[in-house]
Design an enzyme around this catalytic site. Structure first.
Site, PDB file in Angstrom:
ATOM      1  N   LYS A  46       0.816  -1.215   0.000  1.00  0.00           N
ATOM      2  CA  LYS A  46       0.000   0.000   0.000  1.00  0.00           C
ATOM      3  C   LYS A  46       0.853   1.270   0.000  1.00  0.00           C
ATOM      4  O   LYS A  46       0.543   2.225  -0.700  1.00  0.00           O
ATOM      5  CB  LYS A  46      -0.900   0.033   1.241  1.00  0.00           C
ATOM      6  CG  LYS A  46      -2.177  -0.748   1.083  1.00  0.00           C
ATOM      7  CD  LYS A  46      -3.195  -0.390   2.152  1.00  0.00           C
ATOM      8  CE  LYS A  46      -2.610  -0.479   3.548  1.00  0.00           C
ATOM      9  NZ  LYS A  46      -3.504   0.015   4.585  1.00  0.00           N
ATOM     10  N   ARG A  68     -11.747   1.532   9.649  1.00  0.00           N
ATOM     11  CA  ARG A  68     -11.317   0.198  10.085  1.00  0.00           C
ATOM     12  C   ARG A  68     -12.499  -0.707  10.406  1.00  0.00           C
ATOM     13  O   ARG A  68     -12.320  -1.888  10.662  1.00  0.00           O
ATOM     14  CB  ARG A  68     -10.413   0.304  11.322  1.00  0.00           C
ATOM     15  CG  ARG A  68      -9.048   0.860  11.003  1.00  0.00           C
ATOM     16  CD  ARG A  68      -8.096   0.687  12.162  1.00  0.00           C
ATOM     17  NE  ARG A  68      -6.794   1.257  11.904  1.00  0.00           N
ATOM     18  CZ  ARG A  68      -5.819   0.641  11.240  1.00  0.00           C
ATOM     19  NH1 ARG A  68      -6.030  -0.567  10.756  1.00  0.00           N
ATOM     20  NH2 ARG A  68      -4.656   1.212  11.057  1.00  0.00           N
ATOM     21  N   ARG A  71      12.372 -11.068   7.441  1.00  0.00           N
ATOM     22  CA  ARG A  71      13.427 -10.165   7.924  1.00  0.00           C
ATOM     23  C   ARG A  71      14.249 -10.798   9.038  1.00  0.00           C
ATOM     24  O   ARG A  71      13.724 -11.430   9.932  1.00  0.00           O
ATOM     25  CB  ARG A  71      12.770  -8.878   8.432  1.00  0.00           C
ATOM     26  CG  ARG A  71      13.781  -7.821   8.852  1.00  0.00           C
ATOM     27  CD  ARG A  71      13.180  -6.460   8.902  1.00  0.00           C
ATOM     28  NE  ARG A  71      12.054  -6.390   9.830  1.00  0.00           N
ATOM     29  CZ  ARG A  71      11.504  -5.244  10.202  1.00  0.00           C
ATOM     30  NH1 ARG A  71      11.949  -4.110   9.718  1.00  0.00           N
ATOM     31  NH2 ARG A  71      10.485  -5.235  11.042  1.00  0.00           N
ATOM     32  N   ARG A  88      13.214 -10.563  15.114  1.00  0.00           N
ATOM     33  CA  ARG A  88      12.354  -9.928  16.118  1.00  0.00           C
ATOM     34  C   ARG A  88      11.067 -10.732  16.263  1.00  0.00           C
ATOM     35  O   ARG A  88      10.590 -11.310  15.286  1.00  0.00           O
ATOM     36  CB  ARG A  88      11.985  -8.500  15.681  1.00  0.00           C
ATOM     37  CG  ARG A  88      13.131  -7.524  15.713  1.00  0.00           C
ATOM     38  CD  ARG A  88      12.658  -6.119  15.376  1.00  0.00           C
ATOM     39  NE  ARG A  88      11.362  -6.110  14.696  1.00  0.00           N
ATOM     40  CZ  ARG A  88      10.744  -5.011  14.318  1.00  0.00           C
ATOM     41  NH1 ARG A  88      11.274  -3.848  14.530  1.00  0.00           N
ATOM     42  NH2 ARG A  88       9.573  -5.063  13.705  1.00  0.00           N
ATOM     43  N   ARG A 111      -1.404 -11.617  12.872  1.00  0.00           N
ATOM     44  CA  ARG A 111      -1.658 -10.216  12.498  1.00  0.00           C
ATOM     45  C   ARG A 111      -2.482 -10.155  11.208  1.00  0.00           C
ATOM     46  O   ARG A 111      -3.419  -9.371  11.079  1.00  0.00           O
ATOM     47  CB  ARG A 111      -0.303  -9.515  12.304  1.00  0.00           C
ATOM     48  CG  ARG A 111      -0.393  -8.013  12.272  1.00  0.00           C
ATOM     49  CD  ARG A 111       0.994  -7.428  12.390  1.00  0.00           C
ATOM     50  NE  ARG A 111       1.213  -6.408  11.395  1.00  0.00           N
ATOM     51  CZ  ARG A 111       2.338  -6.254  10.720  1.00  0.00           C
ATOM     52  NH1 ARG A 111       3.340  -7.086  10.912  1.00  0.00           N
ATOM     53  NH2 ARG A 111       2.473  -5.284   9.851  1.00  0.00           N
TER      54      ARG A 111
END
Length: 219
Positions: A15, A90, A129, A163, A174
């Site tokens: 996005k 949202r 990552r 992480r 998520r």
């Protein structure tokens, strides 16, 4: 003619990149809810002060305050020729509030662009990552591997870590939360006849081309 847009898509769908393209090509302001919240709180607007009170208590900012901050931003004269909304609404209540406020202003949405990417692809994108434990250099298993496998390009160390936010399980959760909240909004805008879905699982330039085609046909 004005161009009033909403950009939707799951985290990692691209996005941000496509928002930059739209803003540059069409010269309309990018209204990201994160940015306008920070600005409202920094400038101590009445809605900004209210939002700060909830955030300081660690509570969620209620819909009426969020909608108030968005409404204040949409009243600014730079949105008269159009705007690109990102991160709002949202939920359905916020979508209905947006519809009401933009109708009153004569700035109703012309199109909702939904960038679709298979969640499995997004898990790879978002959980790829990893970081050098010694110097903090960042790598990605798909897009930015070290030149020598297992060795940091910057400091030569061999120990990497990931992480907790970037771990596949966290990323999957998520995405599930986002999918669940996006689904009713997608139906809502489909019913309004202004939803345009774009396949985001391709080269950035191809996605931009498709979006451009949709936006050119709005005029």
């Amino acid at each position: 003619m004005s161009m009033n847009l909403l950009l939707m898509g799951l985290p990692g769908a691209g996005k941000g990149t496509q928002a930059e393209f739209i803003v540059q090509k069409y010269g309309i302001p990018h209204i990201s809810t994160g940015d306008i919240f920070r600005a409202a709180m920094k400038n101590k607007t009445p809605m900004g002060v209210k939002a700060q009170q909830y955030i300081d208590k660690g509570e969620l900012v209620p819909d009426d305050v969020t909608c108030g901050i968005v409404e204040d931003r949409l009243k600014q004269p730079d949105t008269d020729k159009g705007y690109l909304l990102d991160g709002f609404p949202r939920n359905i209540d916020q979508a209905k509030s947006l519809e009401d406020m933009t109708r009153k202003m004569g700035k109703e949405l012309d199109a909702v662009i939904n960038i679709e990417v298979d969640p499995k692809v997004l898990v790879d994108r978002l959980s790829g990552r990893f970081i050098c434990k010694n110097c903090g250099a960042t790598y990605h298993k798909l897009y930015k591997k070290p030149i020598v496998d297992g060795t940091c390009d910057v400091c030569g160390a061999h120990v990497f870590y990931q992480r907790s936010d970037d771990k596949p399980e966290t990323v999957k959760n998520r995405l599930k939360v986002n999918e669940k909240s996006n689904a009713p909004l997608i139906d809502f805008y489909k019913d309004r006849g202004i939803l345009h879905s774009v396949d985001g699982d391709r080269d950035i330039a191809d996605v931009s081309k498709d979006i451009d085609k949709i936006l050119s046909n709005l005029n």
